[in-house]
Write a protein that holds these residues in place. Structure first.
Motif: not given
Length: 92
Positions: A10-22, A25-31, A78-85
């Motif tokens: 989703s364009p509303s999601v930012a990924l922050r790299p971390e040692p375990f993966g990332a 954060y969804h800026f729209g629903n704050r998840k 996808a259920a958290s709206d992080m991914l969009l079809r």
């Protein structure tokens, strides 16, 4: 989620790299979601340029035996709206 479907981050999601993966954060629903492996991060990032989920998994080097676990993780995103079809695109 099916292997032949086109998805994207989703364009509303930012990924922050971390040692375990990332952290995702969804800026729209704050998840906030933890992507627990670098390979999952690579799959998620690769979805935008891949024709479908299968192509993203292969490009990230995910073994076929692990695909069910990755599909479950992608379903959760996808259920958290992080991914969009990606609409308007035919499945491969």
């Amino acid at each position: 989620m099916r292997l032949d479907e086109p998805w994207t981050l989703s364009p509303s999601v930012a990924l922050r790299p971390e040692p375990f993966g990332a952290l995702a954060y969804h800026f729209g629903n704050r998840k906030l979601v933890f992507l627990k492996t670098p390979a999952l991060v690579e799959v998620v990032r690769g979805l935008a340029s891949a024709g479908d989920v299968r192509t993203a998994l292969v490009a990230a080097g995910v073994a076929e035996g692990s695909w069910p676990a990755y599909l479950a993780a992608l379903d959760g995103l996808a259920a958290s709206d992080m991914l969009l079809r990606r609409e308007g695109e035919a499945a491969a």
